[in-house]
Design an enzyme around this catalytic site. Structure first.
Site, PDB file in Angstrom:
ATOM      1  N   ASP A  26      -8.291  -6.031  -6.090  1.00  0.00           N
ATOM      2  CA  ASP A  26      -6.902  -6.072  -6.230  1.00  0.00           C
ATOM      3  C   ASP A  26      -6.280  -7.249  -6.745  1.00  0.00           C
ATOM      4  O   ASP A  26      -6.546  -8.580  -6.388  1.00  0.00           O
ATOM      5  CB  ASP A  26      -6.441  -6.020  -4.865  1.00  0.00           C
ATOM      6  N   TYR A  64      -3.150   1.531   7.824  1.00  0.00           N
ATOM      7  CA  TYR A  64      -3.188   0.419   7.036  1.00  0.00           C
ATOM      8  C   TYR A  64      -1.942  -0.188   6.762  1.00  0.00           C
ATOM      9  O   TYR A  64      -1.617  -1.519   7.116  1.00  0.00           O
ATOM     10  CB  TYR A  64      -3.834   0.859   6.011  1.00  0.00           C
ATOM     11  N   ASP A  78      -2.195   2.010  -4.542  1.00  0.00           N
ATOM     12  CA  ASP A  78      -3.738   1.899  -4.051  1.00  0.00           C
ATOM     13  C   ASP A  78      -4.602   2.837  -3.935  1.00  0.00           C
ATOM     14  O   ASP A  78      -4.167   4.401  -3.831  1.00  0.00           O
ATOM     15  CB  ASP A  78      -3.446   1.408  -2.554  1.00  0.00           C
TER      16      ASP A  78
END
Lengths: 126, 126
Positions: free
Chosen positions: A38, A14, A99
């Site tokens: 987000d 990612y 995250d």
């Protein structure tokens, strides 16, 4: 199988995809029915909104790097990272983010939530 | 009011309470109907189970410290920390964790989730 090694690898891929500006590679990590919140507290994005979000967020170029180990539980990975984001219309900013990826049984990211806020954003060299 | 400064302060008080071994002070930060999922993927603990959990986890003494900035969004705080845990029946262990606090409107912690797994646990000097 959802091993710690597998989840670590998805996080690495990612971040590498973002650094390469390869949003197709980012999208390939997500499940078709994935949701992306987000930052936390905003309406989750789905489907084409997710690609649009990444394209908008990183269109000017971004450098991301882990700032600590990936925390890996039974079905999720949580990781602290720093993003240096360049936009056409403003200064380079540094954002400190955490995250969270939750995975589906097929190993795709089912939900992503990004933790940060105004206190975590600074102008580079500013 | 749920300001970034307030949420940062709650995180600081939480870590200080653990370092002081003051589980009453830890519990005072939680809402009466709070849930604690520690680690992620286990059955959430509630009510007296939460106090019992902290007492068991830290009965031998613990040192905790932030390893990066607290990420503060509209209603949550996420923070990376390192815990050094001493148990009567084993070696001192180091655990790298990311905790997420979600707050209720009164400013109490409504949900806590702790992200870590076997890959994040090492024996100290081991």
């Amino acid at each position: 199988m959802l091993t710690p090694e597998y989840m670590q690898q998805i996080v690495d891929r990612y971040l590498a995809a973002i650094n390469a500006g390869d949003m197709t590679a980012v999208m390939a990590l997500y499940a078709d029915d994935a949701s992306v919140e987000d930052p936390v507290g905003t309406e989750p994005k789905r489907g084409d909104e997710i690609l649009q979000f990444y394209t908008n967020a990183f269109s000017g170029g971004a450098k991301v790097e882990l700032t600590g180990p990936v925390r890996i539980s039974a079905k999720a990975a949580a990781f602290p990272f720093r993003a240096e984001i360049t936009r056409a219309d403003g200064p380079v900013i540094i954002v400190e983010v955490i995250d969270i990826f939750e995975f589906d049984p097929a190993g795709k990211i089912a939900t992503m939530t990004a933790h940060f806020g105004p206190a975590n954003i600074t102008a580079k060299d500013g």
